[in-house]
Design an enzyme around this catalytic site. Structure first.
Site, mmCIF file in Angstrom:
data_model
loop_
_atom_site.group_PDB
_atom_site.id
_atom_site.type_symbol
_atom_site.label_atom_id
_atom_site.label_comp_id
_atom_site.label_asym_id
_atom_site.label_seq_id
_atom_site.Cartn_x
_atom_site.Cartn_y
_atom_site.Cartn_z
ATOM 1 N N ALA A 31 0.851 -1.203 0.000
ATOM 2 C CA ALA A 31 0.000 0.000 0.000
ATOM 3 C C ALA A 31 0.887 1.254 0.000
ATOM 4 O O ALA A 31 0.652 2.203 -0.765
ATOM 5 C CB ALA A 31 -0.912 0.006 1.225
ATOM 6 N N GLY A 32 1.926 1.246 0.839
ATOM 7 C CA GLY A 32 2.843 2.392 0.901
ATOM 8 C C GLY A 32 3.632 2.539 -0.389
ATOM 9 O O GLY A 32 3.878 3.656 -0.863
ATOM 10 N N ASP A 33 4.033 1.421 -0.979
ATOM 11 C CA ASP A 33 4.791 1.469 -2.243
ATOM 12 C C ASP A 33 3.905 2.027 -3.360
ATOM 13 O O ASP A 33 4.361 2.814 -4.196
ATOM 14 C CB ASP A 33 5.275 0.064 -2.635
ATOM 15 C CG ASP A 33 6.174 -0.546 -1.575
ATOM 16 O OD1 ASP A 33 6.850 0.219 -0.852
ATOM 17 O OD2 ASP A 33 6.199 -1.785 -1.457
HETATM 18 O O1 RIB Z 1 6.450 -3.037 0.963
HETATM 19 C C1 RIB Z 1 6.091 -4.349 0.665
HETATM 20 C C2 RIB Z 1 7.298 -5.151 0.266
HETATM 21 O O2 RIB Z 1 8.174 -5.257 1.376
HETATM 22 C C3 RIB Z 1 7.007 -6.577 -0.130
HETATM 23 O O3 RIB Z 1 6.698 -6.706 -1.508
HETATM 24 C C4 RIB Z 1 8.255 -7.328 0.312
HETATM 25 O O4 RIB Z 1 9.015 -7.807 -0.753
HETATM 26 C C5 RIB Z 1 9.052 -6.338 1.164
HETATM 27 O O5 RIB Z 1 10.126 -5.819 0.466
#
Ligand code: RIB
Length: 312
Positions: free
Chosen positions: A256-258
Site C-alpha cells: 500500500a505504501g509502495d
Molecule cells: O512493501 C512491501 C514489500 O516489502 C514486499 O513486496 C516485500 O518484498 C518487502 O520488500
C-alpha cells in the site's frame, strides 16, 4: 507530460503465507493458504509509477542468477520498465520476502532475505548515471545499502533531479548527508517516529516531525498513516495539510505504501506545486491496492485510479 522516474531499490519474490493470526513462540499453526507474487519495495514503487503514469520508468537494482530473478525481470519488462541497469549478481540469490498475512484484518508482518539487493554498489550507480541525469525524479528506500542511496541522491541532487526517500523499513538514524540531498521524505508513522523520536499521535506531532526533517535539510514531508490518510508539509510553499484516505475494506495491505509513493511520483509536478492533489491521487491508488492480494498484482493502473476518483 509524463514524468521520467528512476527507482533505485529492492526487488523480491514474495511468499504470501495466509494465516488466521500470528503464532506465539513455540507454537505451530496451519496456514489458510499460500501463494507467491513479485514484490520488493523498490520494484513495487517502479511498477506503481509505471502503471499510474505511463512508460517512462527505469529500475536500478540487483537480482540473483536464478529462476526468481528471471521471473521478476520479466515482470518489470512487461510493465515497459527500463531494466538496462538491473544487474545479475553472481554471488547472491534474488531477494525473498515472507509475508505473514492475517486473514481477518489484512495486516501483514514481513521477513526479508536481502540477498542480491544487499550487493548493489556505487559502481552500479555510476553505470546508471545517464538514466538518473535524464530523470525528473529519483526514488530510493532502505532495502538496499544506504551508502549507495546517498551516492545516487547526491549525484541526482546536484543535477536538479528531485529525490524522494521512502525510509522503509524503519531505521533509527539517518546519515546527516542523506537528508541534505532529499527533496521529499515519505515515511509512515512508525518510520517517522523511529527517525525523529516523536510519537506520531496527531497532526501536531506530524508537524513536529516534518519540522525536524526540515531542520536537517529536507524541506518536504509526507507521513502516511494507514487507513487515515497522509499528512503533507512543504516548508518552501508554507503548506501543511492532512489529506484524508478513501474508506475501503482491506484484504491485504502489502505494498500500500509502495503504491502510494509510485502513484504520487507519477502524478507530481517536478516543482512539487501540486503536492496535495498528487497525495489525493496516491491515496486513491493505495486504497485500490489494499483491496487485492499480493504486492505487484494489487497495484492499480491510471485508468483504474481515475475511475475510482470519478466514483468519489
Ligand atoms: O512493501 C512491501 C514489500 O516489502 C514486499 O513486496 C516485500 O518484498 C518487502 O520488500
Amino acid at each position: 507530460m509524463v514524468n521520467k522516474i528512476v527507482v533505485l531499490g529492492s526487488i523480491n519474490l514474495d511468499s504470501i503465507l495466509k494465516i488466521e493470526r500470528l503464532p506465539q513462540a513455540g507454537e505451530t499453526l496451519s496456514m489458510l493458504d499460500k501463494s507467491s507474487a513479485p514484490g520488493g519495495k523498490g520494484a513495487n514503487q517502479a511498477v506503481a509509477a509505471a502503471r499510474a503514469g505511463g512508460a517512462n520508468t527505469a529500475f536500478i537494482g540487483r537480482i540473483g542468477k536464478d529462476d526468481a530473478g528471471d521471473i521478476l525481470k520479466n515482470t518489470l519488462q512487461k510493465e515497459k520498465i527500463d531494466v538496462s541497469q538491473l544487474v545479475v549478481d553472481s554471488t547472491h540469490g534474488t531477494g525473498q520476502a515472507y509475508i505473514l498475512l492475517q486473514a481477518t484484518t489484512g495486516q501483514n508482518s514481513i521477513l526479508v532475505y536481502g540477498g542480491a539487493n544487499q550487493c548493489l554498489t556505487g559502481d552500479d550507480v555510476k553505470a546508471a548515471q545517464s538514466l538518473i541525469k535524464a530523470a525528473d525524479f529519483l526514488i530510493c528506500q532502505f532495502e538496499t545499502p544506504i551508502d549507495v542511496t546517498i551516492q545516487a541522491f547526491t549525484y541526482a541532487h546536484q543535477l536538479g533531479v528531485k529525490t524522494i526517500l521512502n525510509p522503509a523499513p524503519a531505521v533509527k538514524t539517518l546519515p546527516a548527508e542523506l537528508l541534505a540531498v532529499t527533496d521529499l521524505i515519505c515515511p509512515n508513522e512508525t518510520e517517522a517516529q523511529a527517525l525523529t523520536g516523536i510519537a506520531i499521535t496527531n497532526q501536531d506531532s506530524m508537524q513536529q516531525a516534518a519540522a525536524s526533517f526540515a531542520r536537517q535539510g529536507c524541506p518536504r514531508t509526507i507521513i502516511t498513516v494507514g487507513d487515515r490518510g497522509a499528512y503533507v508539509s512543504d516548508q518552501q510553499q508554507n503548506l501543511e495539510q492532512f489529506v484524508a484516505a478513501f474508506k475501503v475494506k482491506a484484504v491485504d495491505t502489502t505494498a500500500a505504501g509502495d503504491t502510494f509513493i509510485g502513484a504520487l511520483t507519477a502524478s507530481l509536478q517536478p516543482d512539487f506545486s501540486d503536492l496535495v492533489e498528487a497525495t489525493t491521487f496516491a491515496n486513491r491508488a493505495s486504497s485500490l491496492a489494499v483491496q487485492k492480494l499480493g504486492a505487484q498484482p494489487s497495484i492499480p493502473t491510471l485508468e483504474q485510479v481515475q475511475a475510482a476518483l470519478n466514483r468519489g
